[in-house]
Design a protein around this motif. Structure first.
Motif, mmCIF file in Angstrom:
data_model
loop_
_atom_site.group_PDB
_atom_site.id
_atom_site.type_symbol
_atom_site.label_atom_id
_atom_site.label_comp_id
_atom_site.label_asym_id
_atom_site.label_seq_id
_atom_site.Cartn_x
_atom_site.Cartn_y
_atom_site.Cartn_z
ATOM 1 N N SER A 64 -39.845 -15.964 -51.430
ATOM 2 C CA SER A 64 -39.409 -14.841 -50.553
ATOM 3 C C SER A 64 -37.829 -14.798 -50.897
ATOM 4 N N PHE A 65 -37.351 -15.749 -51.214
ATOM 5 C CA PHE A 65 -35.986 -15.487 -51.575
ATOM 6 C C PHE A 65 -35.679 -14.638 -52.869
ATOM 7 N N VAL A 66 -36.598 -14.971 -54.049
ATOM 8 C CA VAL A 66 -36.485 -14.307 -54.997
ATOM 9 C C VAL A 66 -36.712 -12.771 -54.739
ATOM 10 N N GLN A 67 -37.612 -12.483 -54.032
ATOM 11 C CA GLN A 67 -38.126 -11.262 -53.598
ATOM 12 C C GLN A 67 -37.239 -10.313 -52.992
ATOM 13 N N MET A 68 -36.462 -11.167 -51.909
ATOM 14 C CA MET A 68 -35.548 -10.543 -51.210
ATOM 15 C C MET A 68 -33.965 -10.452 -51.655
ATOM 16 N N TYR A 69 -33.771 -11.355 -52.503
ATOM 17 C CA TYR A 69 -32.248 -11.343 -53.082
ATOM 18 C C TYR A 69 -32.031 -11.050 -54.326
ATOM 19 N N ILE A 70 -33.169 -11.158 -55.219
ATOM 20 C CA ILE A 70 -33.053 -10.666 -56.508
ATOM 21 C C ILE A 70 -33.986 -9.439 -57.077
ATOM 22 N N LEU A 71 -35.266 -9.529 -56.608
ATOM 23 C CA LEU A 71 -36.214 -8.221 -57.078
ATOM 24 C C LEU A 71 -36.103 -7.038 -56.096
ATOM 25 N N ALA A 72 -36.018 -7.002 -54.902
ATOM 26 C CA ALA A 72 -35.941 -5.964 -54.040
ATOM 27 C C ALA A 72 -34.523 -5.115 -54.123
ATOM 28 N N PRO A 73 -33.321 -6.090 -54.302
ATOM 29 C CA PRO A 73 -32.167 -5.287 -54.347
ATOM 30 C C PRO A 73 -32.026 -4.575 -55.875
ATOM 31 N N LEU A 74 -32.657 -4.838 -56.774
ATOM 32 C CA LEU A 74 -32.699 -4.161 -58.119
ATOM 33 C C LEU A 74 -33.888 -3.476 -58.471
ATOM 34 N N PRO A 75 -34.046 -2.231 -57.541
ATOM 35 C CA PRO A 75 -35.172 -1.562 -57.761
ATOM 36 C C PRO A 75 -35.221 -0.578 -59.173
ATOM 37 N N ASN A 76 -34.056 -0.605 -59.643
ATOM 38 C CA ASN A 76 -34.039 0.498 -60.942
ATOM 39 C C ASN A 76 -34.409 -0.374 -62.150
ATOM 40 N N TYR A 77 -34.682 -1.723 -61.712
ATOM 41 C CA TYR A 77 -35.149 -2.621 -63.403
ATOM 42 C C TYR A 77 -36.326 -3.288 -63.307
ATOM 43 N N HIS A 78 -37.008 -3.371 -64.370
ATOM 44 C CA HIS A 78 -38.281 -3.713 -64.671
ATOM 45 C C HIS A 78 -37.953 -5.224 -65.136
ATOM 46 N N ILE A 79 -38.379 -6.449 -64.197
ATOM 47 C CA ILE A 79 -38.137 -7.505 -64.088
ATOM 48 C C ILE A 79 -39.180 -8.479 -64.606
ATOM 49 N N MET A 80 -38.655 -9.221 -65.722
ATOM 50 C CA MET A 80 -39.664 -10.521 -65.888
ATOM 51 C C MET A 80 -39.019 -11.617 -65.511
ATOM 52 N N LYS A 81 -40.019 -13.010 -65.016
ATOM 53 C CA LYS A 81 -39.273 -14.055 -64.894
ATOM 54 C C LYS A 81 -40.059 -15.033 -65.828
ATOM 55 N N PHE A 82 -39.567 -16.051 -66.199
ATOM 56 C CA PHE A 82 -40.271 -17.070 -67.141
ATOM 57 C C PHE A 82 -39.408 -18.101 -67.192
ATOM 58 N N GLU A 83 -39.968 -19.501 -67.785
ATOM 59 C CA GLU A 83 -39.475 -20.746 -67.831
ATOM 60 C C GLU A 83 -39.378 -20.904 -69.124
ATOM 61 N N LEU A 84 -38.394 -21.705 -69.859
ATOM 62 C CA LEU A 84 -38.425 -22.028 -71.282
ATOM 63 C C LEU A 84 -37.909 -23.441 -71.083
ATOM 64 N N ASN A 85 -38.358 -24.343 -72.209
ATOM 65 C CA ASN A 85 -38.002 -25.681 -72.072
ATOM 66 C C ASN A 85 -37.237 -26.039 -73.592
ATOM 67 N N ALA A 86 -36.192 -26.578 -73.533
ATOM 68 C CA ALA A 86 -35.084 -26.452 -74.615
ATOM 69 C C ALA A 86 -35.478 -27.053 -75.774
ATOM 70 N N VAL A 87 -36.684 -28.207 -75.337
ATOM 71 C CA VAL A 87 -37.327 -29.178 -76.381
ATOM 72 C C VAL A 87 -37.802 -28.190 -77.352
ATOM 73 N N GLU A 88 -38.706 -27.223 -76.875
ATOM 74 C CA GLU A 88 -39.535 -26.188 -77.572
ATOM 75 C C GLU A 88 -38.978 -25.232 -78.598
ATOM 76 N N PHE A 89 -37.316 -25.300 -78.410
ATOM 77 C CA PHE A 89 -36.583 -24.557 -79.298
ATOM 78 C C PHE A 89 -35.534 -25.484 -80.235
ATOM 79 N N GLY A 90 -35.919 -26.733 -80.443
ATOM 80 C CA GLY A 90 -35.249 -27.683 -81.316
ATOM 81 C C GLY A 90 -34.021 -28.570 -80.643
ATOM 82 N N VAL A 91 -33.953 -28.276 -79.496
ATOM 83 C CA VAL A 91 -32.934 -29.028 -78.915
ATOM 84 C C VAL A 91 -33.599 -30.268 -78.344
#
Ligand SMILES: C[S@@+](CC[C@H](N)C(=O)[O-])C[C@H]1O[C@@H](n2cnc3c(N)ncnc32)[C@H](O)[C@@H]1O
Length: 404
Positions: free
Chosen positions: A198-225
């Motif tokens: 609900s934090f994400v919804q209330m403080y990130i997604l809802a207050p940015l109504p003019n943006y189409h937002i994607m969220k995802f996770e990355l792991n550095a080891v999968e990019f050579g780190v």
């Protein structure tokens, strides 16, 4: 808005509370620190035999993020830290328009590495809560930043919106004022947990109504780190068409333990045809073969653990992983000469800040400013530049797809 002076006091009080130690813990730390100081004195006087040669790393992180041709896209960086995201965006060909960062030593790192950048740092110039973003309106293509993650980190109290250091509101204010074509925000995986839904919804997604937002996770080891480091990204585009052409970065690298490489020849060969192998820590740092190598556990983030610590240990459990690599994760030194001259008691390899930077994906040419604990703070707080690069590259590809 909380006045800056009050904010600073709140921060100090929080730190004091967090590092409240019992008297026996304090005695123990004093003793360790005294012993370590004495050993270091002997090392500096040349009275300890150097037990490891000065290492020459095999991994050059710039190969993980080859410089792309310059684009005309301008980026503005908030919460810039020691420059992990900024460097990734630069390598992906974005034009840097400015960095805003509260801590002066971070600003010094950015300015020392890129004298031509506009760097605003310190409580007067760099505090994002005090900036009027209007002059940037319409001038910036991508706003990027990693609001402080302590309110959401499992290493902290996870107080979220109740934590004074939750500055997502400031990131949102900047985006809504500047109205860039896109934004990129980064944080700890804790923010993806159900607890913060609900934090994400209330403080990130809802207050940015003019943006189409994607969220995802990355792991550095999968990019050579050579490090297990999971981070969450929020990428938003003002245009729906552009958002539809955005592709979440796919792993470019794969880690496979040397011993398993033989057994998994077929699988590995299949994977290797599309992905490069990630180096293990010892391989990356150019350490002698001990018949065993592995990926580093997550390096401690700048604001967890003991204050001013020169350890990169993220948890007691990770001590075991470092030990199996025969690497000493405490008492990191300012350079490789100092590390070689100050052998760890158990004979394990002692790290320098340059080694830690490589394990985070920073090229050797990126020079951090400040004392060892401040450099480790900047490294541990950063987005691994090769990961930032992949995200920036994907954002650029999406923006370019709708250019004409
Ligand atoms: C997670 S780190 C960002 C790391 C950075 N993106 C990188 O890749 O290196 C968050 C940063 O926000 C900074 N910060 C905290 N409060 C701030 C404020 N009010 N204004 C500007 N920066 C702030 C912290 O000092 C810290 O360097």
């Amino acid at each position: 808005m909380v006045p800056p002076s009050t904010k600073t006091n709140v921060y100090k009080n929080w730190e004091r509370k967090r590092y409240n130690l019992t008297s026996s813990q304090r005695d123990r730390y004093r003793q360790i620190s005294h012993e370590s100081y004495q050993a270091k004195q002997l090392a500096e006087q040349g009275k300890l035999a150097a037990i490891h040669a000065i290492n020459i790393p095999n991994l050059d992180p710039t190969v993980l993020m080859p410089q792309l041709t310059a684009s005309s896209y301008a980026t503005l960086s908030l919460f810039s830290g020691g420059g992990g995201l900024d460097l990734g965006f630069e390598q992906a060909g974005f034009q840097h328009s400015g960095s805003y960062e509260l801590i002066p030593i971070c600003g010094q790192t950015l300015q020392a590495n890129r004298p031509q950048w506009q760097v605003c740092s310190g409580p007067e110039q760099g505090d994002v809560t005090r900036v009027d973003w209007q002059p940037y309106r319409g001038q910036i293509d991508v706003v990027q930043g990693g609001p402080p993650c302590q309110p959401f980190s499992v290493a902290g109290d996870q107080a979220g919106a109740d934590d004074e250091r939750n500055l997502w509101g400031e990131f949102v204010r900047a985006v809504n004022t500047i109205e860039p074509k896109a934004f990129v925000a980064e944080n700890v995986p804790g923010l993806m947990s159900t607890k913060f839904k609900s934090f994400v919804q209330m403080y990130i997604l809802a207050p940015l109504p003019n943006y189409h937002i994607m969220k995802f996770e990355l792991n550095a080891v999968e990019f050579g780190v050579p490090q297990i480091r999971r981070r969450v990204f929020f990428v938003g585009f003002r245009s729906k068409q552009v958002a539809q052409t955005f592709h979440i970065p796919q792993p470019t690298h794969v880690w496979s333990e040397p011993s398993k490489k033989q057994q998994l020849t077929l699988n590995f060969a299949t994977l290797a045809s599309v992905k490069q192998p990630t180096m293990g820590v010892r391989g990356a740092l150019g350490l002698p073969d001990i018949g065993n190598d592995a990926i580093a556990p997550t390096l401690r983030s700048g604001f967890t653990g003991k204050r001013n610590t020169t350890s990169i240990l993220n948890s007691a459990a990770s001590q075991k992983n470092w030990a199996s690599l025969q690497i000493w994760p405490n008492g990191v030194q300012k350079d490789r000469q100092a590390a070689a001259a100050f052998p760890a008691k158990n004979g394990h390899f002692r790290l320098s800040v340059q080694d830690c930077a490589i394990l985070q994906g920073f090229p050797e040419s990126w020079q951090f400013q400040g004392a060892v604990y401040q450099v480790l703070g900047q490294i541990g707080n950063s987005v691994c530049p090769p990961v930032a690069y992949q995200v920036a590259k994907a954002v650029r590809a999406a923006l370019e797809s709708q250019k004409n």
